[in-house]
Design a protein around this motif. Structure first.
Motif, mmCIF file in Angstrom:
data_model
loop_
_atom_site.group_PDB
_atom_site.id
_atom_site.type_symbol
_atom_site.label_atom_id
_atom_site.label_comp_id
_atom_site.label_asym_id
_atom_site.label_seq_id
_atom_site.Cartn_x
_atom_site.Cartn_y
_atom_site.Cartn_z
ATOM 1 N N UNK A 8 19.810 19.574 -9.043
ATOM 2 C CA UNK A 8 21.059 20.237 -8.672
ATOM 3 C C UNK A 8 22.175 19.770 -9.598
ATOM 4 N N UNK A 9 22.950 20.733 -10.101
ATOM 5 C CA UNK A 9 24.145 20.461 -10.899
ATOM 6 C C UNK A 9 25.319 21.086 -10.162
ATOM 7 N N UNK A 10 26.333 20.255 -9.867
ATOM 8 C CA UNK A 10 27.427 20.735 -9.030
ATOM 9 C C UNK A 10 28.732 20.043 -9.423
ATOM 10 N N UNK A 11 29.838 20.791 -9.280
ATOM 11 C CA UNK A 11 31.160 20.238 -9.539
ATOM 12 C C UNK A 11 31.478 19.152 -8.515
ATOM 13 N N UNK A 12 32.395 18.253 -8.893
ATOM 14 C CA UNK A 12 32.800 17.167 -7.996
ATOM 15 C C UNK A 12 34.314 17.001 -8.100
ATOM 16 N N UNK A 13 35.037 17.442 -7.094
ATOM 17 C CA UNK A 13 34.599 18.087 -5.856
ATOM 18 C C UNK A 13 34.337 19.572 -6.078
ATOM 19 N N UNK A 14 33.655 20.172 -5.126
ATOM 20 C CA UNK A 14 33.364 21.607 -5.156
ATOM 21 C C UNK A 14 33.695 22.179 -3.783
ATOM 22 N N UNK A 15 34.623 23.123 -3.703
ATOM 23 C CA UNK A 15 35.016 23.650 -2.394
ATOM 24 C C UNK A 15 33.889 24.380 -1.670
ATOM 25 N N UNK A 16 32.905 24.853 -2.420
ATOM 26 C CA UNK A 16 31.779 25.568 -1.801
ATOM 27 C C UNK A 16 30.622 24.629 -1.454
ATOM 28 N N UNK A 57 23.236 15.972 -9.983
ATOM 29 C CA UNK A 57 24.161 15.658 -11.075
ATOM 30 C C UNK A 57 25.510 16.281 -10.733
ATOM 31 N N UNK A 58 26.537 15.423 -10.669
ATOM 32 C CA UNK A 58 27.884 15.875 -10.289
ATOM 33 C C UNK A 58 28.811 15.759 -11.491
ATOM 34 N N UNK A 59 29.744 16.699 -11.582
ATOM 35 C CA UNK A 59 30.633 16.796 -12.736
ATOM 36 C C UNK A 59 32.079 16.759 -12.259
ATOM 37 N N UNK A 60 32.663 15.567 -12.342
ATOM 38 C CA UNK A 60 34.018 15.354 -11.853
ATOM 39 C C UNK A 60 35.013 16.219 -12.615
ATOM 40 N N UNK A 61 35.832 16.919 -11.841
ATOM 41 C CA UNK A 61 36.902 17.724 -12.407
ATOM 42 C C UNK A 61 36.496 19.113 -12.855
ATOM 43 N N UNK A 62 35.217 19.421 -12.862
ATOM 44 C CA UNK A 62 34.775 20.766 -13.261
ATOM 45 C C UNK A 62 35.028 21.740 -12.106
ATOM 46 N N UNK A 63 35.198 23.014 -12.435
ATOM 47 C CA UNK A 63 35.341 24.042 -11.406
ATOM 48 C C UNK A 63 33.972 24.471 -10.899
ATOM 49 N N UNK A 82 29.420 21.831 -18.990
ATOM 50 C CA UNK A 82 28.371 22.833 -19.196
ATOM 51 C C UNK A 82 27.321 22.322 -20.177
ATOM 52 N N UNK A 83 27.759 21.741 -21.280
ATOM 53 C CA UNK A 83 26.795 21.233 -22.272
ATOM 54 C C UNK A 83 25.966 20.082 -21.710
ATOM 55 N N UNK A 84 26.591 19.196 -20.955
ATOM 56 C CA UNK A 84 25.830 18.106 -20.316
ATOM 57 C C UNK A 84 24.810 18.677 -19.339
ATOM 58 N N UNK A 85 25.234 19.677 -18.580
ATOM 59 C CA UNK A 85 24.319 20.318 -17.622
ATOM 60 C C UNK A 85 23.107 20.880 -18.329
ATOM 61 N N UNK A 86 23.337 21.641 -19.385
ATOM 62 C CA UNK A 86 22.207 22.271 -20.073
ATOM 63 C C UNK A 86 21.297 21.233 -20.728
ATOM 64 N N UNK A 87 21.848 20.171 -21.268
ATOM 65 C CA UNK A 87 20.999 19.134 -21.868
ATOM 66 C C UNK A 87 20.083 18.516 -20.808
#
Length: 191
Positions: free
Chosen positions: A121-129, A152-158, A174-179
């Protein structure tokens, strides 16, 4: 590796097609069903209205119909947001599933769900959904079901940070996610 990649509530946008092409370039066979019959949307509200009009059962029916021709070979299910929720539902119901790649979304897990598939799982942190309490319960539910889970959480991403055509886009995340996702899929293929 054969992958079925489901689009988000926005429809089959160029970013979904680009993601499929990225996966193909690394040797995967990728199918990208269009659950909205060619319609795409610029706002989440427009997309949500169509998803609500179709209803969850119809979206699931369309997703199952799209994946069914390939399921005998053991699919990796993947999706973006709403598409991730659909991919999760299908993967947990498919005894031949090889893996599950969730981008920006999850779904409910039945109490009696049982699987041994790897899940990423790749998700924004925080993510309203995907709030923290939901993600914690989701993680525990997937582990209880027997899945091997990576989050995998991505701080500050939408929320939909991998789509360059949306305001949520975050190029670095996005690039970290795809890698990470491509390594996950390579490991599945090599297993």
């Amino acid at each position: 590796m054969t992958i079925v990649l489901f689009h988000s509530v926005y429809g089959l946008r160029p970013a979904v097609r680009a993601a499929a092409e990225r996966l193909r370039e690394t040797g995967h066979e990728v199918y990208v069903p269009d659950l909205y019959d060619g319609r795409t949307f610029e706002t989440v509200e427009e997309g949500r209205a169509v998803a609500d009009e179709l209803g969850r059962e119809e979206l699931l029916r369309r997703a199952v119909a799209a994946a069914a021709p390939y399921s005998e070979q053991g699919l990796v299910y993947a999706g973006f947001s709403l598409g991730a929720a659909l991919a999760q539902t299908l993967a947990l119901g498919d005894r031949k599933a090889r893996g599950l790649l969730l981008l920006h979304g999850t779904s409910d897990i039945a109490d009696d769900a049982a699987t041994g598939i790897p899940v990423q799982l790749h998700v924004a942190d925080p993510d309203p959904y995907e709030p923290d309490d939901w993600l914690n319960a989701w993680y525990l539910g997937m582990r209880k079901a027997g899945a091997e889970v990576e989050v995998h959480r991505y701080r500050g991403a939408g929320h939909l940070y991998t789509d360059p055509g949306l305001p949520d886009y975050d190029a670095e995340a996005a690039e970290r996610t795809w890698a990470i996702a491509l390594d996950f899929l390579r490991d599945l293929r090599d297993a």
